[in-house]
Motif scaffolding. Structure first.
Motif: not given
Length: 606
Positions: A503-507, A523-528
């Protein structure tokens, strides 16, 4: 049954004929007495050997042709490339190269060095024969010591066990060259069929790239078990196209033994000098495009090799290999060194606005800075590497880059040191230095579970206070050193970290995580953005071998979640970067921290 009996009968008959031929040949050899040479012939041979000795010294000067057991400790290596050019821009081995492989004895008291062109060199026995292992080490050492540091790369196949009878751990033959690995000059040897195939793919990509850049040496100490005819065919194709592209093969075990599942015979290796082992000497075949033999009349058969017994070079002394490899590694590392001052803004501090993303320079690719962004499609970054690979160094560099570009009104940072080794100690006030980082909202200095939960809860609390539609600075960056420690804090910690990642990225709340392993999938899936340091191949897709041979101070930066392909492939979303170690710049960085603390805005890092 009748068919089986017939085959057995034919095999027995073939065996009897072979035994009879061998017995007859043995009797003939036993009764052979060579014609004694006249004094005039022997004098001519000695004079020829002396002329060949002089010619060899001219064709293979210095390290290429010297007796390695007589090289003085003061013998210099070639100077490295200029400081402003990384090793890959240094000149490769000058062409054509002639290199010594042994000593020929046409008479007991007459000898000369045997030098062959590089092309390729192939031994018909593999490195389980100590003579071949020694010759292979000598060839590698000569070629490395004769080139600018970092201008020659070594890739190797070495399934030999470091302990007799051991399995699974190879690389024994080329183990003395291990100091070259951290400098990026030599990759860890591959030991199995899968590794061989990945290496062949990398070499094929190098050949497709054509001439230019660094010279490649592909050394094969022996073939892995389960090597197939297709693999050998690919290797032979590399031999055909390799020299023109700067790829040279040093192969022990060619021609390889026939494969059980193949009836095709493996022919001579193109562009190779073939060395055939006898006991205790060897025969050296004619070099590619040339001949050791004098012209013969059309009705006579030319000899197939140098007409003299050749004794292969003995293995170089371990301390000589250690000295050369240490010198080369130090020079290559220094030539590629990047300073933090090169990557930080040279003008006033805090000139950039966070807006919908943050940006930081993480290193240099060639002479170009590599900038990564936190926000949008790349909300979080993941750094993976083995112990000592530079994870903390990379985090510190990123922190300095962010905090010099963005003021405290644009950026807030949470620093979680879970190593207990003082990753962020410089950013805390002490009895001798009252300065602190004005951007820091929380600095955690150890892997304490309760403190960690407090930090993660505080970050998660920021999510409920932010609206993605109206989010305003400051953006938040949370830097975590040794993120795997969170796994031991229980379910709440893992859930909080997963929530922050998802949730953190857009915020405007971003994670920059480092560790020795990839965190859980949530967690890893959101670390592109994946940054693979030495030993950090797990940060990339299993099919992506780009990080398999990294030097200290280098990283593979991938902005597509680690996706890629074989080593050597060119991909727009992936770069090899050199990054700095801030520690040698302590005085300059102390001054910078004080300027940040005091809110000054003039000048840059000296």
């Amino acid at each position: 049954m009748a068919g089986s009996a017939a085959r057995i009968q034919r095999a027995a008959e073939t065996h009897r004929r072979a035994a009879a031929i061998a017995a007859a040949a043995g009797a003939a050899v036993a009764g052979y007495v060579p014609r004694p040479r006249s004094a005039t012939e022997e004098r001519s041979i000695r004079e020829l050997a002396e002329r060949l000795r002089v010619a060899a010294a001219q064709l293979a000067p210095g390290w290429l042709g010297a007796r390695l057991d007589a090289v003085p400790a003061s013998t210099p290596l070639l100077a490295g490339p200029p400081r402003d050019g990384p090793p890959r821009d240094g000149p490769p081995l000058a062409a054509p190269v002639m290199v010594r492989i042994g000593t020929a004895y046409p008479l007991d008291d007459a000898s000369f060095p045997v030098v062959v062109p590089l092309g390729h060199v192939a031994f018909d026995g593999d490195a389980r024969d100590a003579r071949v292992a020694g010759a292979l080490r000598a060839l590698l050492l000569r070629l490395l010591a004769s080139a600018h540091a970092g201008s020659v790369l070594v890739r190797a196949v070495d399934p030999s066990a470091t302990t007799p009878g051991a399995t699974g751990a190879g690389g024994a033959v080329l183990a003395p060259f291990a100091p070259l690995r951290d400098a990026g000059i030599m990759s860890p040897p591959v030991t199995d069929r899968d590794g061989l195939r990945a290496l062949l793919g990398e070499a094929e990509q190098r050949v497709r790239a054509g001439p230019g850049g660094r010279t490649w040496l592909l050394a094969v100490a022996s073939w892995p078990q389960a090597t197939e005819a297709e693999d050998l065919a690919r290797f032979a194709e590399l031999a055909t196209a390799g020299p023109a592209a700067g790829l040279h093969l040093l192969v022990a075990g060619w021609p390889p033994p026939p494969l059980a599942d193949s009836t095709a015979a493996t022919g001579p290796l193109p562009h190779a000098t073939q060395v055939t082992l006898r006991n205790p000497y060897a025969l050296v075949g004619h070099p590619p495009g040339g001949s050791f033999a004098a012209p013969v009349p059309p009705d006579q058969v030319r000899s197939g090799a140098l007409n003299a017994e050749v004794f292969l070079d003995r293995p170089p002394a371990p301390d000589l290999i250690a000295r050369v490899c240490g010198d080369l590694a130090a020079r290559a590392t220094e030539a590629a060194r990047v300073t933090l001052g090169e990557l930080l803004p040279g003008g006033p501090l805090w000139t950039e606005q966070a807006g919908d993303q943050l940006a930081a320079v993480v290193g240099r690719s060639g002479s170009a800075p590599v900038t990564l962004r936190l926000g949008g499609a790349t909300p979080h970054w993941l750094i993976v590497g083995r112990a000592g690979s530079g994870k903390t160094t990379m985090l510190q560099e990123i922190l300095y880059g962010l905090c010099t570009r963005y003021g405290p009104d644009q950026l807030a940072v949470y620093l979680l040191d879970l190593t207990g080794r003082g990753s962020f100690a410089d950013f805390l006030p002490s009895t001798t230095d009252p300065s602190s980082l004005p951007h820091a909202k929380l600095v955690m200095a150890g892997p304490d579970r309760q403190d960690g939960l407090v930090a993660l809860r505080a970050l998660a609390g920021q999510l409920s206070q932010r609206d993605p539609a109206t989010a305003r600075p400051p953006r938040i960056a949370c830097l975590v050193d040794e993120v795997e420690a969170v796994d031991g804090w229980g379910g709440e910690a893992a859930e909080l970290l997963g929530t922050l990642a998802q949730q953190g990225g857009p915020l405007g709340v971003h994670l920059i995580l480092s560790g020795r392993a990839v965190p859980p999938a949530a967690v890893a899936a959101r670390c592109l953005v994946r940054i693979a340091l030495p030993g950090g191949s797990d940060a990339l897709d299993p099919a992506n071998q780009a990080a398999a041979a990294l030097a200290l101070g280098t990283a593979v930066v991938n902005t597509a979640g680690g996706l890629g392909g074989p080593r050597g492939a060119t991909r727009a979303h992936e770069q090899l970067v050199h990054f700095p170690d801030p520690r040698p710049e302590r005085a300059a960085l102390a001054g910078l921290r004080h300027r940040l603390w005091q809110g000054q805005a003039g000048g840059g890092v000296a």
